[in-house]
Design a protein around this motif. Sequence first.
Motif, PDB file in Angstrom:
ATOM      1  N   ASP A   1      -4.195   2.130   0.369  1.00  0.00           N
ATOM      2  CA  ASP A   1      -2.935   2.771   0.766  1.00  0.00           C
ATOM      3  C   ASP A   1      -3.057   3.457   2.124  1.00  0.00           C
ATOM      4  O   ASP A   1      -2.151   3.379   2.951  1.00  0.00           O
ATOM      5  CB  ASP A   1      -2.492   3.788  -0.294  1.00  0.00           C
ATOM      6  CG  ASP A   1      -1.853   3.124  -1.499  1.00  0.00           C
ATOM      7  OD1 ASP A   1      -1.375   1.982  -1.362  1.00  0.00           O
ATOM      8  OD2 ASP A   1      -1.830   3.749  -2.576  1.00  0.00           O
TER       9      ASP A   1
ATOM     10  N   ARG B   1       0.634   3.917   4.201  1.00  0.00           N
ATOM     11  CA  ARG B   1       1.591   4.320   3.176  1.00  0.00           C
ATOM     12  C   ARG B   1       0.924   5.312   2.242  1.00  0.00           C
ATOM     13  O   ARG B   1      -0.277   5.268   2.033  1.00  0.00           O
ATOM     14  CB  ARG B   1       2.068   3.115   2.354  1.00  0.00           C
ATOM     15  CG  ARG B   1       2.706   2.045   3.164  1.00  0.00           C
ATOM     16  CD  ARG B   1       4.094   2.465   3.558  1.00  0.00           C
ATOM     17  NE  ARG B   1       4.691   1.449   4.400  1.00  0.00           N
ATOM     18  CZ  ARG B   1       5.506   1.743   5.363  1.00  0.00           C
ATOM     19  NH1 ARG B   1       5.809   2.980   5.624  1.00  0.00           N
ATOM     20  NH2 ARG B   1       6.028   0.795   6.089  1.00  0.00           N
ATOM     21  N   THR B   2       1.716   6.174   1.670  1.00  0.00           N
ATOM     22  CA  THR B   2       1.143   7.145   0.747  1.00  0.00           C
ATOM     23  C   THR B   2       1.360   6.696  -0.686  1.00  0.00           C
ATOM     24  O   THR B   2       2.494   6.606  -1.144  1.00  0.00           O
ATOM     25  CB  THR B   2       1.790   8.527   0.945  1.00  0.00           C
ATOM     26  OG1 THR B   2       3.195   8.385   0.792  1.00  0.00           O
ATOM     27  CG2 THR B   2       1.471   9.090   2.308  1.00  0.00           C
ATOM     28  N   LYS B   3       0.315   6.362  -1.355  1.00  0.00           N
ATOM     29  CA  LYS B   3       0.275   6.067  -2.784  1.00  0.00           C
ATOM     30  C   LYS B   3       1.210   4.943  -3.235  1.00  0.00           C
ATOM     31  O   LYS B   3       1.785   5.005  -4.309  1.00  0.00           O
ATOM     32  CB  LYS B   3       0.552   7.337  -3.587  1.00  0.00           C
ATOM     33  CG  LYS B   3      -0.472   8.421  -3.358  1.00  0.00           C
ATOM     34  CD  LYS B   3      -0.212   9.604  -4.243  1.00  0.00           C
ATOM     35  CE  LYS B   3      -1.268  10.662  -4.020  1.00  0.00           C
ATOM     36  NZ  LYS B   3      -1.100  11.801  -4.862  1.00  0.00           N
ATOM     37  N   THR B   4       1.353   3.911  -2.435  1.00  0.00           N
ATOM     38  CA  THR B   4       2.201   2.796  -2.834  1.00  0.00           C
ATOM     39  C   THR B   4       1.559   2.024  -3.977  1.00  0.00           C
ATOM     40  O   THR B   4       2.198   1.784  -4.998  1.00  0.00           O
ATOM     41  CB  THR B   4       2.435   1.834  -1.646  1.00  0.00           C
ATOM     42  OG1 THR B   4       3.042   2.570  -0.592  1.00  0.00           O
ATOM     43  CG2 THR B   4       3.330   0.685  -2.045  1.00  0.00           C
ATOM     44  N   PHE B   5       0.305   1.650  -3.813  1.00  0.00           N
ATOM     45  CA  PHE B   5      -0.380   0.867  -4.846  1.00  0.00           C
ATOM     46  C   PHE B   5      -1.045   1.755  -5.895  1.00  0.00           C
ATOM     47  O   PHE B   5      -1.390   1.288  -6.966  1.00  0.00           O
ATOM     48  CB  PHE B   5      -1.406  -0.081  -4.211  1.00  0.00           C
ATOM     49  CG  PHE B   5      -0.766  -1.216  -3.472  1.00  0.00           C
ATOM     50  CD1 PHE B   5      -0.312  -2.328  -4.153  1.00  0.00           C
ATOM     51  CD2 PHE B   5      -0.576  -1.164  -2.110  1.00  0.00           C
ATOM     52  CE1 PHE B   5       0.307  -3.373  -3.494  1.00  0.00           C
ATOM     53  CE2 PHE B   5       0.036  -2.201  -1.431  1.00  0.00           C
ATOM     54  CZ  PHE B   5       0.481  -3.309  -2.129  1.00  0.00           C
TER      55      PHE B   5
ATOM     56  N   THR C   1       0.452   4.381  -7.315  1.00  0.00           N
ATOM     57  CA  THR C   1       1.457   4.816  -8.287  1.00  0.00           C
ATOM     58  C   THR C   1       2.271   3.682  -8.869  1.00  0.00           C
ATOM     59  O   THR C   1       3.209   3.936  -9.619  1.00  0.00           O
ATOM     60  CB  THR C   1       2.420   5.823  -7.632  1.00  0.00           C
ATOM     61  OG1 THR C   1       3.045   5.201  -6.510  1.00  0.00           O
ATOM     62  CG2 THR C   1       1.690   7.066  -7.206  1.00  0.00           C
ATOM     63  N   CYS C   2       1.935   2.435  -8.536  1.00  0.00           N
ATOM     64  CA  CYS C   2       2.729   1.334  -9.074  1.00  0.00           C
ATOM     65  C   CYS C   2       2.426   1.176 -10.565  1.00  0.00           C
ATOM     66  O   CYS C   2       1.291   1.275 -11.009  1.00  0.00           O
ATOM     67  CB  CYS C   2       2.459   0.040  -8.316  1.00  0.00           C
ATOM     68  SG  CYS C   2       0.805  -0.562  -8.461  1.00  0.00           S
TER      69      CYS C   2
ATOM     70  N   LYS D   1       7.936  -1.152 -11.958  1.00  0.00           N
ATOM     71  CA  LYS D   1       8.318  -0.458 -10.726  1.00  0.00           C
ATOM     72  C   LYS D   1       8.118  -1.432  -9.562  1.00  0.00           C
ATOM     73  O   LYS D   1       6.998  -1.841  -9.279  1.00  0.00           O
ATOM     74  CB  LYS D   1       7.445   0.778 -10.532  1.00  0.00           C
ATOM     75  CG  LYS D   1       7.783   1.561  -9.280  1.00  0.00           C
ATOM     76  CD  LYS D   1       6.869   2.751  -9.129  1.00  0.00           C
ATOM     77  CE  LYS D   1       7.143   3.457  -7.827  1.00  0.00           C
ATOM     78  NZ  LYS D   1       6.159   4.496  -7.561  1.00  0.00           N
TER      79      LYS D   1
ATOM     80  N   ILE E   1       7.662  -3.096  -5.900  1.00  0.00           N
ATOM     81  CA  ILE E   1       7.061  -2.735  -4.616  1.00  0.00           C
ATOM     82  C   ILE E   1       7.711  -3.608  -3.564  1.00  0.00           C
ATOM     83  O   ILE E   1       7.933  -4.814  -3.773  1.00  0.00           O
ATOM     84  CB  ILE E   1       5.533  -2.949  -4.640  1.00  0.00           C
ATOM     85  CG1 ILE E   1       4.903  -1.970  -5.613  1.00  0.00           C
ATOM     86  CG2 ILE E   1       4.935  -2.768  -3.261  1.00  0.00           C
ATOM     87  CD1 ILE E   1       3.411  -2.049  -5.689  1.00  0.00           C
ATOM     88  N   SER E   2       7.981  -3.031  -2.455  1.00  0.00           N
ATOM     89  CA  SER E   2       8.653  -3.734  -1.362  1.00  0.00           C
ATOM     90  C   SER E   2       7.835  -4.953  -0.930  1.00  0.00           C
ATOM     91  O   SER E   2       6.608  -4.884  -0.817  1.00  0.00           O
ATOM     92  CB  SER E   2       8.826  -2.779  -0.188  1.00  0.00           C
ATOM     93  OG  SER E   2       9.158  -3.478   0.980  1.00  0.00           O
TER      94      SER E   2
ATOM     95  N   HIS F   1       5.476  -4.228   1.910  1.00  0.00           N
ATOM     96  CA  HIS F   1       4.214  -3.586   1.533  1.00  0.00           C
ATOM     97  C   HIS F   1       3.210  -4.628   1.031  1.00  0.00           C
ATOM     98  O   HIS F   1       2.027  -4.595   1.371  1.00  0.00           O
ATOM     99  CB  HIS F   1       4.439  -2.545   0.442  1.00  0.00           C
ATOM    100  CG  HIS F   1       5.149  -1.324   0.896  1.00  0.00           C
ATOM    101  ND1 HIS F   1       6.465  -1.316   1.225  1.00  0.00           N
ATOM    102  CD2 HIS F   1       4.703  -0.059   1.073  1.00  0.00           C
ATOM    103  CE1 HIS F   1       6.832  -0.102   1.569  1.00  0.00           C
ATOM    104  NE2 HIS F   1       5.773   0.687   1.497  1.00  0.00           N
TER     105      HIS F   1
END
Length: 183
Positions: free
Chosen positions: A142, A147-151, A153-154, A158, A160-161, A164
């Motif tokens: 991340d 990015r902050t905590k994209t992977f 917090t998945c 939920k 993900i773009s 990303h």
Amino acid sequence: MHGTVTAFRRARIVRRDDTWTYSESEVLKKHWPDVDLIRRHLKYRTERAIRNMAKRCGLIPERVQHIWTAAEQSKLRRLAVTGVTRKEIAAELGLSVQQVAGRMMYSKIHLAKRPPKLVGDPIVDAIRLRAFDMKMSIADLDRSLGRTKTFQTCTHGKPISPAHIYRAVRALGGRMVVEWIDE
């Protein structure tokens, strides 16, 4: 204002010495594990004082220091390499988690990293496993993507773009391919 009587509060009885009498120690021994009952009988004794006296009377056993054997040490090392949790190691060795953690710190033994948990999305799972194979934590992934905590917090369901995902695939040395299925 002379002669005015103010409200009088009842003061708690405070003993001047903290020595235990014979009758107090007998109450302690008679009702030992029930600290609340002992406090009702000995109103001027704190719970801490009661526990300290119980320890001095031998009602609370002293902690026994565990002496590690070479076999336990080698078993600890073997289990740590496999990535087993401290709790499972403690259960296997018949010790407490604190004893295992202390020995691991003393011996400089580190638990092996375990692969990340699968979230149910095949693309995200593949990215997370690839990062693990490259000895990169999900937090490092991340951070490298900005990015902050994209992977981190998945979770299942939920989204993900795609941007990303594309950045992560490129950063991990892969490429995105679109495959059309003709019916």
